[in-house]
Write a protein that holds these residues in place. Structure first.
Motif, PDB file in Angstrom:
ATOM      1  N   ASN A  58      17.617  23.063  27.816  1.00  0.00           N
ATOM      2  CA  ASN A  58      18.313  24.160  28.486  1.00  0.00           C
ATOM      3  C   ASN A  58      19.271  24.865  27.527  1.00  0.00           C
ATOM      4  N   SER A  59      19.441  26.134  27.738  1.00  0.00           N
ATOM      5  CA  SER A  59      20.411  26.899  26.944  1.00  0.00           C
ATOM      6  C   SER A  59      21.823  26.356  27.179  1.00  0.00           C
ATOM      7  N   GLY A  60      22.570  26.200  26.101  1.00  0.00           N
ATOM      8  CA  GLY A  60      23.937  25.695  26.199  1.00  0.00           C
ATOM      9  C   GLY A  60      24.066  24.200  26.022  1.00  0.00           C
ATOM     10  N   GLU A  61      22.946  23.477  26.005  1.00  0.00           N
ATOM     11  CA  GLU A  61      23.020  22.030  25.803  1.00  0.00           C
ATOM     12  C   GLU A  61      23.402  21.736  24.344  1.00  0.00           C
ATOM     13  N   VAL A  62      24.215  20.701  24.184  1.00  0.00           N
ATOM     14  CA  VAL A  62      24.794  20.399  22.869  1.00  0.00           C
ATOM     15  C   VAL A  62      24.329  19.029  22.396  1.00  0.00           C
ATOM     16  N   PHE A  63      23.751  19.000  21.203  1.00  0.00           N
ATOM     17  CA  PHE A  63      23.355  17.755  20.551  1.00  0.00           C
ATOM     18  C   PHE A  63      24.373  17.419  19.461  1.00  0.00           C
ATOM     19  N   TYR A  70      18.538  23.588   3.637  1.00  0.00           N
ATOM     20  CA  TYR A  70      18.163  22.958   4.904  1.00  0.00           C
ATOM     21  C   TYR A  70      17.045  23.774   5.551  1.00  0.00           C
ATOM     22  N   LYS A  71      16.246  23.095   6.373  1.00  0.00           N
ATOM     23  CA  LYS A  71      15.161  23.743   7.109  1.00  0.00           C
ATOM     24  C   LYS A  71      15.224  23.271   8.556  1.00  0.00           C
ATOM     25  N   THR A  72      14.885  24.135   9.474  1.00  0.00           N
ATOM     26  CA  THR A  72      14.904  23.763  10.884  1.00  0.00           C
ATOM     27  C   THR A  72      14.098  24.756  11.710  1.00  0.00           C
ATOM     28  N   ASN A  73      13.618  24.308  12.866  1.00  0.00           N
ATOM     29  CA  ASN A  73      13.017  25.214  13.852  1.00  0.00           C
ATOM     30  C   ASN A  73      13.863  25.245  15.121  1.00  0.00           C
ATOM     31  N   PHE A  74      15.116  24.781  15.010  1.00  0.00           N
ATOM     32  CA  PHE A  74      16.000  24.698  16.168  1.00  0.00           C
ATOM     33  C   PHE A  74      16.407  26.095  16.625  1.00  0.00           C
ATOM     34  N   ASN A  75      16.355  26.315  17.928  1.00  0.00           N
ATOM     35  CA  ASN A  75      16.814  27.567  18.523  1.00  0.00           C
ATOM     36  C   ASN A  75      18.281  27.421  18.915  1.00  0.00           C
ATOM     37  N   GLY A  76      19.149  28.018  18.148  1.00  0.00           N
ATOM     38  CA  GLY A  76      20.564  27.912  18.450  1.00  0.00           C
ATOM     39  C   GLY A  76      21.401  27.828  17.184  1.00  0.00           C
ATOM     40  N   THR A 130      23.565  12.184  20.729  1.00  0.00           N
ATOM     41  CA  THR A 130      23.819  12.457  22.140  1.00  0.00           C
ATOM     42  C   THR A 130      23.396  13.879  22.483  1.00  0.00           C
ATOM     43  N   LYS A 131      23.026  14.066  23.746  1.00  0.00           N
ATOM     44  CA  LYS A 131      22.814  15.397  24.312  1.00  0.00           C
ATOM     45  C   LYS A 131      23.758  15.528  25.484  1.00  0.00           C
ATOM     46  N   ASN A 132      24.693  16.455  25.390  1.00  0.00           N
ATOM     47  CA  ASN A 132      25.736  16.595  26.418  1.00  0.00           C
ATOM     48  C   ASN A 132      26.446  15.266  26.654  1.00  0.00           C
ATOM     49  N   LEU A 133      26.719  14.558  25.552  1.00  0.00           N
ATOM     50  CA  LEU A 133      27.462  13.295  25.515  1.00  0.00           C
ATOM     51  C   LEU A 133      26.670  12.105  26.065  1.00  0.00           C
ATOM     52  N   VAL A 134      25.380  12.286  26.384  1.00  0.00           N
ATOM     53  CA  VAL A 134      24.513  11.199  26.849  1.00  0.00           C
ATOM     54  C   VAL A 134      23.623  10.753  25.694  1.00  0.00           C
ATOM     55  N   ASN A 135      23.558   9.455  25.459  1.00  0.00           N
ATOM     56  CA  ASN A 135      22.780   8.940  24.334  1.00  0.00           C
ATOM     57  C   ASN A 135      21.294   9.231  24.507  1.00  0.00           C
ATOM     58  N   VAL A 136      20.684   9.794  23.443  1.00  0.00           N
ATOM     59  CA  VAL A 136      19.256  10.119  23.472  1.00  0.00           C
ATOM     60  C   VAL A 136      18.559   9.568  22.230  1.00  0.00           C
ATOM     61  N   ASN A 137      19.040   8.454  21.717  1.00  0.00           N
ATOM     62  CA  ASN A 137      18.456   7.871  20.503  1.00  0.00           C
ATOM     63  C   ASN A 137      16.955   7.663  20.635  1.00  0.00           C
ATOM     64  N   PRO A 195      32.237   9.700   8.499  1.00  0.00           N
ATOM     65  CA  PRO A 195      31.858  10.056   9.882  1.00  0.00           C
ATOM     66  C   PRO A 195      31.814  11.554  10.148  1.00  0.00           C
ATOM     67  N   PHE A 196      30.892  12.275   9.466  1.00  0.00           N
ATOM     68  CA  PHE A 196      30.724  13.682   9.819  1.00  0.00           C
ATOM     69  C   PHE A 196      29.614  13.820  10.858  1.00  0.00           C
ATOM     70  N   THR A 197      29.698  14.849  11.671  1.00  0.00           N
ATOM     71  CA  THR A 197      28.794  15.056  12.802  1.00  0.00           C
ATOM     72  C   THR A 197      28.059  16.383  12.646  1.00  0.00           C
ATOM     73  N   VAL A 198      26.763  16.360  12.906  1.00  0.00           N
ATOM     74  CA  VAL A 198      25.984  17.596  12.958  1.00  0.00           C
ATOM     75  C   VAL A 198      25.863  17.991  14.427  1.00  0.00           C
ATOM     76  N   GLU A 199      26.401  19.153  14.767  1.00  0.00           N
ATOM     77  CA  GLU A 199      26.422  19.631  16.147  1.00  0.00           C
ATOM     78  C   GLU A 199      25.467  20.807  16.299  1.00  0.00           C
ATOM     79  N   LEU A 200      24.548  20.692  17.268  1.00  0.00           N
ATOM     80  CA  LEU A 200      23.562  21.755  17.513  1.00  0.00           C
ATOM     81  C   LEU A 200      23.722  22.245  18.955  1.00  0.00           C
ATOM     82  N   THR A 201      23.925  23.537  19.126  1.00  0.00           N
ATOM     83  CA  THR A 201      24.059  24.140  20.451  1.00  0.00           C
ATOM     84  C   THR A 201      22.837  25.007  20.712  1.00  0.00           C
ATOM     85  N   SER A 202      22.080  24.649  21.744  1.00  0.00           N
ATOM     86  CA  SER A 202      20.770  25.252  21.976  1.00  0.00           C
ATOM     87  C   SER A 202      20.860  26.581  22.732  1.00  0.00           C
ATOM     88  N   THR A 203      19.904  27.460  22.416  1.00  0.00           N
ATOM     89  CA  THR A 203      19.687  28.668  23.220  1.00  0.00           C
ATOM     90  C   THR A 203      18.441  28.510  24.084  1.00  0.00           C
TER      91      THR A 203
END
Length: 280
Positions: A222-227, A262-268, A235-242, A190-198
């Motif tokens: 929005n800036s500061g939102e956490v996936f 790894y590759k990504t276009n994520f801002n954050g 989840t996004k800000n603890l709300v399920n977004v499957n 159970p490892f989690t990938v956490e992404l914090t957006s800018t």
């Protein structure tokens, strides 16, 4: 060698009970093959393979003053190792390399003195329960008391691998180190990938090794939102977004270079929470 036994936040060594000449023999994980025969076809159809369990055998010797001390020791050791709940064991090895110097036959006599040798823990451990018989065998009276040989077998309770203690890592530079020899799957660990957006985007992707995760929404993030991607849900800000994802999950596979790209276009920022390495 020595054996470190860890239950919760408490750890004790087998040598703390007076054991010496300790040997730890860990087998390769047992493998189960899914193969099917097809009428009129040579060979079989390969349907996959899974590792099921790993056995760790521990032996040692102990000396006691009398039978009463032996019976007390036996109760203490069985109380420690024969548990109905899984616990961790870790192989320990002596740090004094001179201990392995060559000797001519007869240069020294008696048992090897490992009790006073400094030991350090190996970098991974096994989560186990005792399996089969554990017992003592009387060796003899050595003039100052009684000697017994001891043996016990453990079997992995969950994953059939050695595992490092979990930690959090921050991804940067397009790669990170994975020194393990077995796959690390979010469906098993159970490892989690956490992404914090800018902010500044409505969709993103993240590829780790061969696995790709995708997310799309209407309007900018929005800036500061956490996936948080757990493998069984996002989840996004603890709300399920499957429903806004491709239902992706990650499997970190060993490589000869011990490096995962790894590759990504994520801002954050991106972190892996509960990251660990698995060893066959």
């Amino acid at each position: 060698m020595d054996l470190l036994i860890t239950k919760g936040t408490t750890s004790v060594k087998l040598s703390d009970y007076g054991f010496y000449n300790i040997n730890i023999d860990d087998s390769v994980p047992e493998i189960s093959l899914d193969k099917r025969s097809v009428t009129g076809r040579n060979g079989t159809v390969f349907g996959g393979a899974t590792f099921t369990a790993k056995v760790i055998k521990v032996t040692g010797r102990v000396a006691v003053a009398n039978v009463q001390d032996f019976l007390t020791l036996k109760d203490d050791v069985f109380g420690l190792l024969l548990d109905d709940e899984p616990f961790y064991i870790t192989k320990m090895y002596p740090t004094n390399t001179d201990f392995y110097n060559y000797q001519t036959p007869g240069q020294t006599t008696g048992d090897l003195d490992l009790i006073g040798q400094a030991h350090t823990a190996w970098h991974y451990r096994w989560k186990v329960t005792a399996e089969g018989e554990a017992g003592f065998t009387f060796v003899g009276n050595y003039g100052q008391g009684l000697k017994y040989d001891f043996s016990i077998s453990f079997i992995t309770a969950e994953l059939p691998y050695g595992e490092t203690e979990s930690k959090d890592i921050t991804l940067s530079g397009g790669n990170f180190t994975y020194a393990g020899t077995a796959k690390l799957s979010q469906l098993e660990v159970p490892f989690t990938v956490e992404l914090t957006s800018t902010g500044g985007q409505s969709s993103f992707y993240l590829e780790i090794g061969k696995r790709r995760f995708e997310y799309t929404q209407s309007g900018n993030i929005n800036s500061g939102e956490v996936f948080k991607i757990t493998g069984i849900g996002t989840t996004k800000n603890l709300v399920n977004v499957n429903a806004k994802t491709n239902y992706g999950y990650f499997v970190i596979e060993p490589t000869p270079t011990k490096t995962i790209t790894y590759k990504t276009n994520f801002n954050g920022s991106i972190k892996i929470l509960g990251f660990k390495e698995l060893y066959k």
